[in-house]
Write a protein that holds these residues in place. Sequence first.
Motif, PDB file in Angstrom:
ATOM      1  N   ALA A  34       0.828  -1.209   0.000  1.00  0.00           N
ATOM      2  CA  ALA A  34       0.000   0.000   0.000  1.00  0.00           C
ATOM      3  C   ALA A  34       0.861   1.258   0.000  1.00  0.00           C
ATOM      4  O   ALA A  34       0.571   2.237  -0.704  1.00  0.00           O
ATOM      5  N   VAL A  35       1.945   1.238   0.777  1.00  0.00           N
ATOM      6  CA  VAL A  35       2.860   2.375   0.815  1.00  0.00           C
ATOM      7  C   VAL A  35       3.528   2.564  -0.547  1.00  0.00           C
ATOM      8  O   VAL A  35       3.678   3.684  -1.040  1.00  0.00           O
ATOM      9  N   GLY A  36       3.920   1.452  -1.161  1.00  0.00           N
ATOM     10  CA  GLY A  36       4.512   1.539  -2.494  1.00  0.00           C
ATOM     11  C   GLY A  36       3.528   2.080  -3.519  1.00  0.00           C
ATOM     12  O   GLY A  36       3.904   2.859  -4.403  1.00  0.00           O
ATOM     13  N   GLY A  37       2.252   1.684  -3.396  1.00  0.00           N
ATOM     14  CA  GLY A  37       1.237   2.229  -4.292  1.00  0.00           C
ATOM     15  C   GLY A  37       1.039   3.710  -4.093  1.00  0.00           C
ATOM     16  O   GLY A  37       0.875   4.465  -5.055  1.00  0.00           O
ATOM     17  N   LEU A  38       1.062   4.149  -2.841  1.00  0.00           N
ATOM     18  CA  LEU A  38       0.949   5.574  -2.536  1.00  0.00           C
ATOM     19  C   LEU A  38       2.071   6.353  -3.215  1.00  0.00           C
ATOM     20  O   LEU A  38       1.855   7.444  -3.742  1.00  0.00           O
ATOM     21  N   ARG A  39       3.279   5.771  -3.197  1.00  0.00           N
ATOM     22  CA  ARG A  39       4.443   6.444  -3.798  1.00  0.00           C
ATOM     23  C   ARG A  39       4.552   6.178  -5.292  1.00  0.00           C
ATOM     24  O   ARG A  39       5.470   6.664  -5.947  1.00  0.00           O
ATOM     25  N   ARG A  40       3.618   5.388  -5.823  1.00  0.00           N
ATOM     26  CA  ARG A  40       3.567   5.046  -7.254  1.00  0.00           C
ATOM     27  C   ARG A  40       4.848   4.355  -7.721  1.00  0.00           C
ATOM     28  O   ARG A  40       5.422   4.685  -8.753  1.00  0.00           O
ATOM     29  N   ARG A  41       5.256   3.328  -6.952  1.00  0.00           N
ATOM     30  CA  ARG A  41       6.455   2.562  -7.249  1.00  0.00           C
ATOM     31  C   ARG A  41       6.077   1.175  -7.748  1.00  0.00           C
ATOM     32  O   ARG A  41       5.183   0.519  -7.187  1.00  0.00           O
ATOM     33  N   VAL A  42       6.776   0.710  -8.766  1.00  0.00           N
ATOM     34  CA  VAL A  42       6.461  -0.578  -9.386  1.00  0.00           C
ATOM     35  C   VAL A  42       6.618  -1.728  -8.412  1.00  0.00           C
ATOM     36  O   VAL A  42       5.882  -2.718  -8.464  1.00  0.00           O
ATOM     37  N   SER A  86      -2.638  -7.987  -9.983  1.00  0.00           N
ATOM     38  CA  SER A  86      -1.330  -7.404  -9.665  1.00  0.00           C
ATOM     39  C   SER A  86      -0.335  -7.631 -10.799  1.00  0.00           C
ATOM     40  O   SER A  86       0.509  -6.763 -11.067  1.00  0.00           O
ATOM     41  N   VAL A  87      -0.406  -8.776 -11.446  1.00  0.00           N
ATOM     42  CA  VAL A  87       0.457  -9.023 -12.604  1.00  0.00           C
ATOM     43  C   VAL A  87       0.133  -8.008 -13.709  1.00  0.00           C
ATOM     44  O   VAL A  87       1.034  -7.436 -14.337  1.00  0.00           O
ATOM     45  N   TYR A  88      -1.163  -7.773 -13.927  1.00  0.00           N
ATOM     46  CA  TYR A  88      -1.597  -6.761 -14.903  1.00  0.00           C
ATOM     47  C   TYR A  88      -1.064  -5.376 -14.515  1.00  0.00           C
ATOM     48  O   TYR A  88      -0.507  -4.646 -15.355  1.00  0.00           O
ATOM     49  N   GLY A  89      -1.223  -5.009 -13.243  1.00  0.00           N
ATOM     50  CA  GLY A  89      -0.737  -3.710 -12.790  1.00  0.00           C
ATOM     51  C   GLY A  89       0.768  -3.589 -12.868  1.00  0.00           C
ATOM     52  O   GLY A  89       1.310  -2.541 -13.231  1.00  0.00           O
ATOM     53  N   TRP A  90       1.458  -4.671 -12.538  1.00  0.00           N
ATOM     54  CA  TRP A  90       2.921  -4.700 -12.594  1.00  0.00           C
ATOM     55  C   TRP A  90       3.406  -4.412 -14.007  1.00  0.00           C
ATOM     56  O   TRP A  90       4.276  -3.558 -14.229  1.00  0.00           O
ATOM     57  N   VAL A  91       2.820  -5.111 -14.981  1.00  0.00           N
ATOM     58  CA  VAL A  91       3.217  -4.922 -16.386  1.00  0.00           C
ATOM     59  C   VAL A  91       2.869  -3.514 -16.851  1.00  0.00           C
ATOM     60  O   VAL A  91       3.675  -2.843 -17.512  1.00  0.00           O
ATOM     61  N   ARG A  92       1.671  -3.060 -16.495  1.00  0.00           N
ATOM     62  CA  ARG A  92       1.227  -1.728 -16.939  1.00  0.00           C
ATOM     63  C   ARG A  92       2.099  -0.631 -16.356  1.00  0.00           C
ATOM     64  O   ARG A  92       2.503   0.298 -17.065  1.00  0.00           O
ATOM     65  N   TRP A  93       2.414  -0.715 -15.061  1.00  0.00           N
ATOM     66  CA  TRP A  93       3.226   0.322 -14.429  1.00  0.00           C
ATOM     67  C   TRP A  93       4.670   0.281 -14.917  1.00  0.00           C
ATOM     68  O   TRP A  93       5.307   1.332 -15.030  1.00  0.00           O
ATOM     69  N   ARG A  94       5.202  -0.903 -15.191  1.00  0.00           N
ATOM     70  CA  ARG A  94       6.571  -0.975 -15.713  1.00  0.00           C
ATOM     71  C   ARG A  94       6.664  -0.272 -17.063  1.00  0.00           C
ATOM     72  O   ARG A  94       7.617   0.462 -17.325  1.00  0.00           O
ATOM     73  N   GLY A  95       5.676  -0.524 -17.919  1.00  0.00           N
ATOM     74  CA  GLY A  95       5.675   0.142 -19.216  1.00  0.00           C
ATOM     75  C   GLY A  95       5.529   1.646 -19.077  1.00  0.00           C
ATOM     76  O   GLY A  95       6.215   2.412 -19.767  1.00  0.00           O
ATOM     77  N   ARG A 166      -4.948   1.220 -13.252  1.00  0.00           N
ATOM     78  CA  ARG A 166      -5.289   2.206 -14.275  1.00  0.00           C
ATOM     79  C   ARG A 166      -4.860   3.622 -13.893  1.00  0.00           C
ATOM     80  O   ARG A 166      -4.921   4.527 -14.722  1.00  0.00           O
ATOM     81  N   GLY A 167      -4.465   3.815 -12.635  1.00  0.00           N
ATOM     82  CA  GLY A 167      -4.075   5.146 -12.187  1.00  0.00           C
ATOM     83  C   GLY A 167      -5.244   6.032 -11.808  1.00  0.00           C
ATOM     84  O   GLY A 167      -5.109   7.256 -11.768  1.00  0.00           O
ATOM     85  N   TRP A 168      -6.400   5.428 -11.486  1.00  0.00           N
ATOM     86  CA  TRP A 168      -7.581   6.190 -11.111  1.00  0.00           C
ATOM     87  C   TRP A 168      -7.498   6.618  -9.645  1.00  0.00           C
ATOM     88  O   TRP A 168      -7.300   5.792  -8.759  1.00  0.00           O
ATOM     89  N   ILE A 169      -7.686   7.892  -9.382  1.00  0.00           N
ATOM     90  CA  ILE A 169      -7.620   8.401  -8.013  1.00  0.00           C
ATOM     91  C   ILE A 169      -8.719   7.791  -7.149  1.00  0.00           C
ATOM     92  O   ILE A 169      -8.532   7.553  -5.957  1.00  0.00           O
ATOM     93  N   GLU A 170      -9.860   7.509  -7.741  1.00  0.00           N
ATOM     94  CA  GLU A 170     -11.012   7.015  -6.978  1.00  0.00           C
ATOM     95  C   GLU A 170     -10.773   5.655  -6.334  1.00  0.00           C
ATOM     96  O   GLU A 170     -11.554   5.245  -5.454  1.00  0.00           O
ATOM     97  N   PHE A 171      -9.728   4.942  -6.742  1.00  0.00           N
ATOM     98  CA  PHE A 171      -9.525   3.622  -6.151  1.00  0.00           C
ATOM     99  C   PHE A 171      -9.301   3.722  -4.649  1.00  0.00           C
ATOM    100  O   PHE A 171      -9.649   2.806  -3.896  1.00  0.00           O
ATOM    101  N   TRP A 172      -8.753   4.844  -4.183  1.00  0.00           N
ATOM    102  CA  TRP A 172      -8.573   5.037  -2.752  1.00  0.00           C
ATOM    103  C   TRP A 172      -9.924   5.107  -2.039  1.00  0.00           C
ATOM    104  O   TRP A 172     -10.076   4.609  -0.914  1.00  0.00           O
ATOM    105  N   LEU A 173     -10.924   5.713  -2.659  1.00  0.00           N
ATOM    106  CA  LEU A 173     -12.256   5.798  -2.062  1.00  0.00           C
ATOM    107  C   LEU A 173     -12.903   4.420  -1.960  1.00  0.00           C
ATOM    108  O   LEU A 173     -13.610   4.125  -0.983  1.00  0.00           O
ATOM    109  N   VAL A 174     -12.674   3.594  -2.963  1.00  0.00           N
ATOM    110  CA  VAL A 174     -13.208   2.225  -2.921  1.00  0.00           C
ATOM    111  C   VAL A 174     -12.582   1.459  -1.758  1.00  0.00           C
ATOM    112  O   VAL A 174     -13.255   0.710  -1.042  1.00  0.00           O
ATOM    113  N   TRP A 175     -11.273   1.680  -1.534  1.00  0.00           N
ATOM    114  CA  TRP A 175     -10.614   1.007  -0.412  1.00  0.00           C
ATOM    115  C   TRP A 175     -11.213   1.430   0.923  1.00  0.00           C
ATOM    116  O   TRP A 175     -11.317   0.623   1.862  1.00  0.00           O
TER     117      TRP A 175
END
Length: 232
Positions: A34-42, A86-95, A166-175
Amino acid sequence: MGPLAWLFDATLTVAGHEVLWREVVGNLFGIASAVGGLRRRVWAWPVGIVGNVLLFTVFLGGVFHTPQQADLYGQAARQVFFVAVSVYGWVRWRGARRAAQAGGPADAPAVVPRWAGRSGWLLMGSVAVVGTVACAAVFSALGSWGPWADAWIFVGSMLATYGMARGWIEFWLVWIAVDAVGVPLLLSAGYYPSAVLYLVYAGVVVHGFVVWWRARDEAAAAASPRDDLVGA
């Protein structure tokens, strides 16, 4: 008993309740992700996968003979889907990070936050309603503990993870909505470390929402023409 078996079954006592070390460790990996996601790290994605694998064995209490002996099928199943998303997100964020680094600093974040928009909210709302109803029926038939709460946690977690990819800000609200249901469910089922994790997540999530919102505004400001160049 071999060392691996001992590590798998090792427990500790918290407030008179026996809990598994692997539940604690799995949740620590979740917090780190979660901390890594906050910092937008792969690296947030592979770290999260490790936690998912550990927690999968925890939430099938009756199958893996955990101290709780309560099967939360939604909680267990979401770990499997977490790995897939997470595999999908991993690939997407790496690209995305490679593209950002090509035209910017080497430590550029992996994604630029953005709002999901009307289409994104329509997608998330539809999946939330239909998915929760369908999963609640399945979990009820399987005998899951708290099937409706378990169903929303399952569906909401999938939506939040997909939104993060996808980089949607609203995902935090869903959490936030997931945490609000998850804490009482996990406490009632005896999964105390996981309930504590949800409480910690609540603070991380609120902070993450603010950080991503500000990052979005900063990116928008950087992309807009400078005031002193307007009309030049």
